[in-house]
Design an enzyme around this catalytic site. Structure first.
Site, short mmCIF file in Angstrom:
data_model
loop_
_atom_site.label_atom_id
_atom_site.label_comp_id
_atom_site.label_asym_id
_atom_site.label_seq_id
_atom_site.Cartn_x
_atom_site.Cartn_y
_atom_site.Cartn_z
N TYR A 1 -40.18 -1.34 20.44
CA TYR A 1 -38.77 -1.34 20.04
C TYR A 1 -38.06 -0.09 20.55
O TYR A 1 -36.99 -0.18 21.17
CB TYR A 1 -38.67 -1.42 18.52
CG TYR A 1 -37.25 -1.48 18.00
CD1 TYR A 1 -36.54 -2.68 18.03
CD2 TYR A 1 -36.64 -0.35 17.48
CE1 TYR A 1 -35.23 -2.75 17.56
CE2 TYR A 1 -35.34 -0.41 17.00
CZ TYR A 1 -34.64 -1.60 17.04
OH TYR A 1 -33.34 -1.65 16.57
N SER B 1 -29.73 1.18 19.29
CA SER B 1 -30.24 1.63 18.00
C SER B 1 -30.33 3.15 18.02
O SER B 1 -30.44 3.75 19.10
CB SER B 1 -31.63 1.04 17.75
OG SER B 1 -32.30 1.70 16.69
#
Length: 260
Positions: A158, A145
């Site tokens: 995350y 990401s």
């Protein structure tokens, strides 16, 4: 240039929805046999497999929780039984855990994100490498990401997991390179999927998000999937140990376009 993956055996974790679904379809379109991993909604995975088969592709579905190493081992054994091994692993399964500041986050919630995003990717990579090293070939591609680089308040688990994926990618690439195996990551930015519909379906949220993207639009899952196909193919045969950002320029920090 016509990129083909004919005869390659691929596994896509979390391959029945969102970016994973697009990757499964693109790999199959390029000629790979695709194992679609899922943990819920078997009917969705089966429908996707049937869609691939209707287009003369080859696909199977395998239920497995990537946080369970025993389940992961059985998943790879199923692929062994079906196809005799694996050539491409796409570690796509992931969750964000929901928003909570670090001191407000529940321990179990934080741990779950790490277990899915990081431990799950490692368990699958470990099984794949145990097969790829003896055959002296293979590609592992982790879906990371932009938040392996960009902090994201409220999502510490995350961002931590994705930063760790970056270093896992580099380390496994270094270890596996002498055996002819490449390990890479693709880092999507803001991509329009069902999981983030609460953002792009709200005009105010969408406007704020678009300002963070130099190309001034959200990405499409297929745009990520096409890059995955390129990187796992021989077109990228001299690329390993790196993260490729598919983010419309988000990591170029567009807020600085008008000066610091």
């Amino acid at each position: 240039m016509n990129i083909r993956l004919d005869g390659k055996r691929a596994l896509v974790t979390g391959g029945n929805s969102g970016i994973g679904e697009a990757i499964s379809l693109c790999l199959a379109d390029a000629g790979a046999r695709v194992a679609i991993n899922y943990v819920a909604h078997p009917e969705v995975a089966q429908s996707l497999a049937q869609r691939i088969q209707s287009q003369h592709g080859v696909a199977i579905t395998i239920k497995a929780d990537v946080t369970n190493p025993e389940a992961v081992a059985k998943m790879f054994q199923s692929i062994d039984a079906a196809w005799g091994g694996i050539d491409i692993l796409v570690n796509n399964a992931g969750i964000d855990g929901g928003r909570a500041l670090g001191w407000e986050t529940g321990i179990e919630t934080w741990r779950e994100v790490i277990e899915v995003n990081l431990m799950g990717a490692f368990y699958c990579a470990r099984e794949a490498l145990q097969r790829m090293v003896p055959q002296e070939s293979g590609v592992i591609l982790n879906i990371s990401s932009v938040h392996e680089e960009i902090a994201w308040s409220g999502y510490s688990a995350y961002t931590t997991s994705k930063a760790a994926i970056s270093m896992l990618t580099k380390t496994l690439a270094q270890e596996a390179a002498p055996h002819g195996i490449r390990v890479l990551s693709v880092a999507p930015g803001a991509v329009k999927t069902a999981i983030n519909s609460s953002v792009w379906s709200d005009p105010a949220n969408l406007h704020d998000l678009i300002k963070k993207i130099p190309l001034r639009r959200l990405g499409d899952p297929e745009e990520v999937a096409r890059m995955v196909v390129v990187l796992v193919s021989d077109v990228a045969s001299y690329v390993t140990g790196r993260t490729v950002f598919v983010d419309g320029g988000m990591t170029d920090y567009p807020d600085f376009a008008q000066g610091g």
